[in-house]
Design a protein around this motif. Structure first.
Motif, PDB file in Angstrom:
ATOM      1  N   UNK A 231       0.820  -1.199   0.000  1.00 35.51           N
ATOM      2  CA  UNK A 231       0.000   0.000   0.000  1.00 35.51           C
ATOM      3  C   UNK A 231       0.850   1.242   0.000  1.00 35.51           C
ATOM      4  N   UNK A 232       0.261   2.345   0.372  1.00 34.45           N
ATOM      5  CA  UNK A 232       0.963   3.635   0.378  1.00 34.45           C
ATOM      6  C   UNK A 232       1.454   4.003   1.768  1.00 34.45           C
ATOM      7  N   UNK A 233       1.702   3.009   2.607  1.00 34.83           N
ATOM      8  CA  UNK A 233       2.175   3.286   3.960  1.00 34.83           C
ATOM      9  C   UNK A 233       3.587   3.851   3.925  1.00 34.83           C
ATOM     10  N   UNK A 234       3.938   4.588   4.954  1.00 33.43           N
ATOM     11  CA  UNK A 234       5.268   5.191   5.039  1.00 33.43           C
ATOM     12  C   UNK A 234       6.329   4.106   5.169  1.00 33.43           C
ATOM     13  N   UNK A 235       7.370   4.221   4.370  1.00 36.10           N
ATOM     14  CA  UNK A 235       8.481   3.284   4.441  1.00 36.10           C
ATOM     15  C   UNK A 235       8.296   2.018   3.642  1.00 36.10           C
ATOM     16  N   UNK A 236       7.138   1.842   3.002  1.00 37.27           N
ATOM     17  CA  UNK A 236       6.901   0.622   2.243  1.00 37.27           C
ATOM     18  C   UNK A 236       7.742   0.577   0.976  1.00 37.27           C
ATOM     19  N   UNK A 237       8.201   1.756   0.500  1.00 32.04           N
ATOM     20  CA  UNK A 237       9.056   1.781  -0.691  1.00 32.04           C
ATOM     21  C   UNK A 237      10.362   1.032  -0.432  1.00 32.04           C
ATOM     22  N   UNK A 238      10.888   1.146   0.764  1.00 34.83           N
ATOM     23  CA  UNK A 238      12.113   0.430   1.104  1.00 34.83           C
ATOM     24  C   UNK A 238      11.895  -1.070   1.036  1.00 34.83           C
TER      25      UNK A 238
END
Length: 465
Positions: A231-238
């Motif tokens: 999802x678009x949660x913080x830190x999920x890009x990592x």
């Protein structure tokens, strides 16, 4: 055993040039990591680190990064070069067996030889790294502080002792398989020419391939499932970048395990575009690469792995950075950690490729001399060496680029699943730089025996043992 090991080393030093080069490069990086460790323990180092709200133990993590990124490829490359070295003097080992040496004694002699070469290589590597101490400390300090700060590099003897102990441990671990393989060489090798025993892989290696393929399939399933759950949660890009990186590393491991079968097949496939009647030298080089799968795979895979690693990590960073900018986020992702982690692995990979080719210098020189006796002019000999270098280089670049693009494409898909407008980007600058260094090294290594065959007397060269 020690006297026998020293005597055999003196007989043909050239056979141990490969492991010596790898040991020198690996110990240089280990020494620089140890210098950084000791430098942070000085009063000036501790004061600087603490001024940023960190601790010396946390800052010393950079040493662990350098050592791990050096030890893992060093074990693999040292193992392969040591195994190739042992295969090169299998006949001599068989003579030991005929003289009454037991498998245990053979294993001990080979282990002692590897450790002696490692000690010499370590001292050479430390000597090479001495002028680089301050630059390495400044780079690792910058990785921690994100600023241009200088701490006087430690000049004590302790880092050198750590480098010697660390490289010896790595070398000892890498010598297990080659020493065991040497102990199994039968005495019959002493009365016949040693050739590449098989063009297929042993059952044990196929088992490893099966395990890696199973793990790779599981990783693919996890990655595909993640595209539906991120999802678009913080830190999920990592997390997305980590998944893509893991998939790429698993692909590299699987391809590396399949290398003795995969590399010759790829060379056979794409080099067929040139008809033999148009380029005889190309045909001879192609035939040599296909008929010596172990030789081809050990020349191609180290460079291919280095290119793939550079392509994966810098490609993921470029894709992630572009996606953040497209989404309106400012700031730059840190790449210093990536350089610190990849540089030892890349240098050791290229060194391993060169070392594996150098081990075949005598056989190649003899092969080129045979071609000369058949009437080939010197330009044809040089053309064969060039053609073989081209076949190795293009195969390595193609494999590395394919793995890197698959991983970066996965990273783009995962980042898009998090809500970022990501498109796959490959940072060709890093890959082409490493590829260029590798190609030059391989070409130089192949031209040496070609020029030796041209300058020497063909009859004497063919007759050499």
């Amino acid at each position: 055993m020690i006297r026998l090991a020293l005597a055999e080393l003196r007989i043909d030093v050239r056979l141990w040039i490969g492991p010596l080069l790898v040991a020198s490069v690996a110990s240089a990086f280990v020494y620089l990591a140890a210098v950084y460790w000791w430098t942070l323990g000085t009063p000036s180092g501790a004061a600087l680190i603490e001024s940023f709200g960190s601790t010396v133990d946390e800052a010393r993590a950079g040493s662990y990064v350098v050592y791990v990124s050096t030890a893992i490829p060093a074990i693999a490359v040292l193992g392969s070069t040591s195994a190739a070295t042992i295969a090169a003097f299998a006949t001599r080992i068989a003579r030991w067996r005929l003289a009454g040496a037991t498998p245990r004694q053979v294993r001990a002699v080979v282990t002692v030889q590897v450790l002696i070469v490692n000690t010499i290589g370590t001292l050479l590597g430390i000597a090479i790294a001495l002028p680089l101490r301050q630059a390495a400390v400044d780079l690792l300090v910058r990785m921690v502080t994100r600023g241009d700060y200088t701490i006087p590099a430690d000049g004590s003897l302790a880092p050198a002792l750590v480098a010697l102990a660390g490289s010896t441990l790595v070398c000892y671990l890498a010598s297990f398989a080659p020493a065991r393989r040497a102990a199994r060489i039968p005495a019959v090798h002493a009365v016949r020419d040693s050739v590449e025993a098989s063009k297929t892989m042993p059952v044990s290696r196929w088992i490893v391939v099966g395990i890696l393929v199973f793990v790779l399939i599981q990783q693919v399933i996890v990655t595909v499932f993640a595209t539906q759950t991120l999802g678009a949660d913080s830190g999920v890009e990592s997390a997305a970048a980590t998944l893509a990186l893991t998939l790429g590393v698993m692909m590299i491991a699987t391809i590396g395990a399949l290398a003795p079968v995969l590399v010759p097949a790829l060379i056979r496939l794409w080099t067929a575009i040139v008809p033999p009647r148009f380029a005889p030298s190309w045909f001879i080089a192609r035939h040599s690469a296909i008929e010596h799968p172990r030789q081809a795979s050990t020349a191609v895979m180290p460079i291919s792995i280095g290119i793939a690693l550079y392509g994966i990590l810098f490609g993921i960073i470029a894709t992630w950075q572009n996606a953040l900018h497209a989404a309106g986020f400012a700031g730059e992702l840190n790449t210093i950690d990536t350089y610190v982690m990849l540089t030892p692995a890349a240098v050791i990979a290229v060194t391993g490729s060169v070392a594996s080719i150098l081990l075949t210098t005598r056989a190649r020189t003899r092969q080129y001399a045979l071609i000369r006796t058949a009437g080939a002019p010197p330009r044809t000999i040089v053309s064969i060496a060039l053609a073989e270098a081209v076949s190795y280089s293009i195969t390595a670049i193609g494999l590395g680029l394919a793995v890197a693009y698959a991983s970066v494409l996965t990273a783009a898909g995962l980042l898009a699943a998090t809500g970022l407008p990501a498109t796959p980007l490959i940072d060709f600058r890093q890959m082409l730089l490493l590829a260029g260094i590798g190609i030059i090294a391989v070409l130089t290594s192949l031209l040496v025996p070609a020029l030796a065959a041209i300058r020497g007397n063909p009859r004497d060269t063919v007759a050499m043992s």
